[in-house]
Structures are given as structure tokens and as C-alpha cells.
Design a protein around this motif. Structure first.
Motif, short mmCIF file in Angstrom:
data_model
loop_
_atom_site.label_atom_id
_atom_site.label_comp_id
_atom_site.label_asym_id
_atom_site.label_seq_id
_atom_site.Cartn_x
_atom_site.Cartn_y
_atom_site.Cartn_z
N TYR A 145 0.84 -1.18 0.00
CA TYR A 145 0.00 0.00 0.00
C TYR A 145 0.88 1.23 0.00
O TYR A 145 1.90 1.28 0.71
CB TYR A 145 -0.91 0.00 1.22
N TYR A 146 0.50 2.20 -0.80
CA TYR A 146 1.25 3.44 -0.90
C TYR A 146 0.37 4.58 -0.41
O TYR A 146 -0.83 4.65 -0.70
CB TYR A 146 1.68 3.72 -2.34
N HIS A 147 0.97 5.50 0.30
CA HIS A 147 0.26 6.68 0.74
C HIS A 147 0.67 7.83 -0.16
O HIS A 147 1.85 8.14 -0.31
CB HIS A 147 0.61 7.01 2.20
N VAL A 148 -0.31 8.45 -0.79
CA VAL A 148 -0.04 9.52 -1.73
C VAL A 148 -0.16 10.85 -1.01
O VAL A 148 -1.16 11.13 -0.35
CB VAL A 148 -1.02 9.47 -2.92
N TYR A 149 0.88 11.67 -1.13
CA TYR A 149 0.88 13.00 -0.53
C TYR A 149 0.52 14.03 -1.59
O TYR A 149 0.98 13.96 -2.72
CB TYR A 149 2.27 13.33 0.04
N SER A 150 -0.25 14.96 -1.21
CA SER A 150 -0.58 16.04 -2.14
C SER A 150 0.48 17.13 -2.05
O SER A 150 1.34 17.11 -1.16
CB SER A 150 -1.95 16.64 -1.83
N ALA A 151 0.44 18.07 -2.95
CA ALA A 151 1.42 19.15 -2.98
C ALA A 151 1.33 20.03 -1.75
O ALA A 151 2.32 20.59 -1.30
CB ALA A 151 1.23 19.98 -4.24
N GLU A 152 0.13 20.16 -1.18
CA GLU A 152 -0.02 21.00 0.00
C GLU A 152 0.60 20.34 1.24
O GLU A 152 1.09 21.02 2.12
CB GLU A 152 -1.50 21.30 0.28
N GLU A 153 0.56 19.01 1.30
CA GLU A 153 1.10 18.30 2.45
C GLU A 153 2.63 18.25 2.44
O GLU A 153 3.25 18.22 3.49
CB GLU A 153 0.56 16.87 2.49
N ASN A 154 3.24 18.22 1.26
CA ASN A 154 4.68 18.11 1.15
C ASN A 154 5.26 19.42 0.64
O ASN A 154 5.08 19.78 -0.52
CB ASN A 154 5.05 16.97 0.20
N PRO A 155 5.96 20.18 1.49
CA PRO A 155 6.48 21.48 1.06
C PRO A 155 7.63 21.35 0.04
O PRO A 155 7.94 22.33 -0.64
CB PRO A 155 6.99 22.11 2.35
N ASN A 156 8.23 20.18 -0.11
CA ASN A 156 9.34 19.99 -1.05
C ASN A 156 8.87 19.59 -2.44
O ASN A 156 9.69 19.42 -3.34
CB ASN A 156 10.32 18.95 -0.52
N SER A 157 7.61 19.40 -2.64
CA SER A 157 7.12 18.96 -3.96
C SER A 157 7.05 20.15 -4.90
O SER A 157 6.90 21.29 -4.49
CB SER A 157 5.77 18.29 -3.83
N CYS A 158 7.07 19.87 -6.18
CA CYS A 158 7.02 20.90 -7.22
C CYS A 158 5.56 21.15 -7.57
O CYS A 158 4.82 20.25 -7.93
CB CYS A 158 7.81 20.42 -8.43
N VAL A 159 5.17 22.38 -7.54
CA VAL A 159 3.78 22.74 -7.82
C VAL A 159 3.54 22.82 -9.31
O VAL A 159 2.47 22.52 -9.81
CB VAL A 159 3.44 24.09 -7.14
N ILE A 160 4.53 23.17 -10.06
CA ILE A 160 4.38 23.37 -11.51
C ILE A 160 4.23 22.05 -12.23
O ILE A 160 3.47 21.92 -13.16
CB ILE A 160 5.58 24.15 -12.07
#
Length: 161
Positions: A145-160
Motif C-alpha cells: 500500500y502506498y500513501h499519496v501525498y498532495s502538494a499541500e502536504e509536502n512542502p518539497n514537492s514541485c507545484v508546476i
């Protein structure tokens, strides 16, 4: 005082013509303690007999040619005639003894195999106990099982992206 004795060293050397053969013989002949030196051009083998370290010979030759040590041994082979005569006489007397010895060797080999298989089984059992091995657990827990993080939850993710 030298640490080596009269020995025969056979080397494989990659030489192609007589000019290279002469250069190789000249390089090796500069070593002290040589008795004889011969090169077989067909098999590309160099045979050196004398009180010389095989590593020194190879180090001299590796500067110009690819060289490998094939054999290192005594310069003179022991006489085999006496041994052959003794063996022929003993063959007739020892045929029955040889069969008994062969049977004993086979039994010993079988016992060794049994002992080895028992040791392997014991080690496997100890390994399973040490790691709390449960085969049912490993066969039923194959779904991941994988837990998917959204862009708002992970500050290091790329929004673009």
C-alpha cells in the motif's frame, strides 16, 4: 645467499616475430642465475631454467609484452622408471586391496554427504528461528500500500509539474 633453487619456469608471452623474440631473450638474459633460456614460437612459450625468481622474469617482460606464468617447478623431473617397475609389481598383489579401499572411500563419501546435509538442515532451522520465519506471513502479505501525498502536504514537492 639466494632463496631460490634451480627451477624451471614456463611463461606464455605474446610475441609475433623473431625481432620481438630476440628482444625478449635479451631482457631475460640480463637476470643473474640463468642456466638455460628457450622460446617456442608456435606455442608462444618461454622456458627459463635457473636460480631466478619467476616474478622478476615476468616484471622484466611485462614492460613490453603481455606475460603469464604457466608453470613453476623443479628443473629436473624425477626418474619415473623405478616407480613404474615398482607399481607394476604391486598392481598384481594389490588388486583385491584396491577394491576394498574403493568401497571404504565410497562409504566415507556418503557419510560426509549425510553429515553435510544434516548440518545445512540444522543451520536453516536456526536461521528460521532467529528471524522468526513464518511462511504464512510472507505468502499473505504480498499486497503493498502506498500513501499519496498532495502538494499541500509536502512542502518539497514541485507545484508546476
Amino acid at each position: 645467499m639466494s632463496l631460490f633453487f634451480l627451477q624451471k619456469v614456463v611463461l606464455k608471452i605474446l610475441i609475433h616475430d623473431n625481432k620481438e623474440k630476440q628482444k625478449a631473450m635479451k631482457a631475460v638474459s640480463s637476470l643473474s642465475g640463468l642456466e638455460s633460456l628457450a622460446i617456442d614460437m608456435k606455442e608462444k612459450k618461454l622456458t627459463v631454467v635457473g636460480d631466478v625468481d619467476p616474478v622478476e622474469i615476468v616484471s622484466k617482460l611485462r614492460k613490453s609484452w603481455h606475460t603469464e606464468i604457466l608453470t613453476v617447478g623443479p628443473a629436473k623431473e624425477p626418474e619415473k622408471k623405478k616407480d613404474d617397475e615398482k607399481k607394476e609389481e604391486k598392481k598384481d598383489d594389490n588388486k583385491k586391496d584396491d577394491k576394498k579401499e574403493d568401497d571404504q572411500k565410497k562409504k566415507e563419501d556418503e557419510n560426509k554427504k549425510k553429515v553435510e546435509s544434516e548440518q545445512i538442515a540444522e543451520l536453516l532451522k536456526m536461521y528460521k528461528n532467529y528471524n522468526n520465519y513464518n511462511p504464512y506471513y510472507y505468502t499473505t502479505q504480498q499486497a503493498q500500500y502506498y500513501h499519496v501525498y498532495s502538494a499541500e502536504e509536502n512542502p518539497n514537492s514541485c507545484v508546476i509539474c
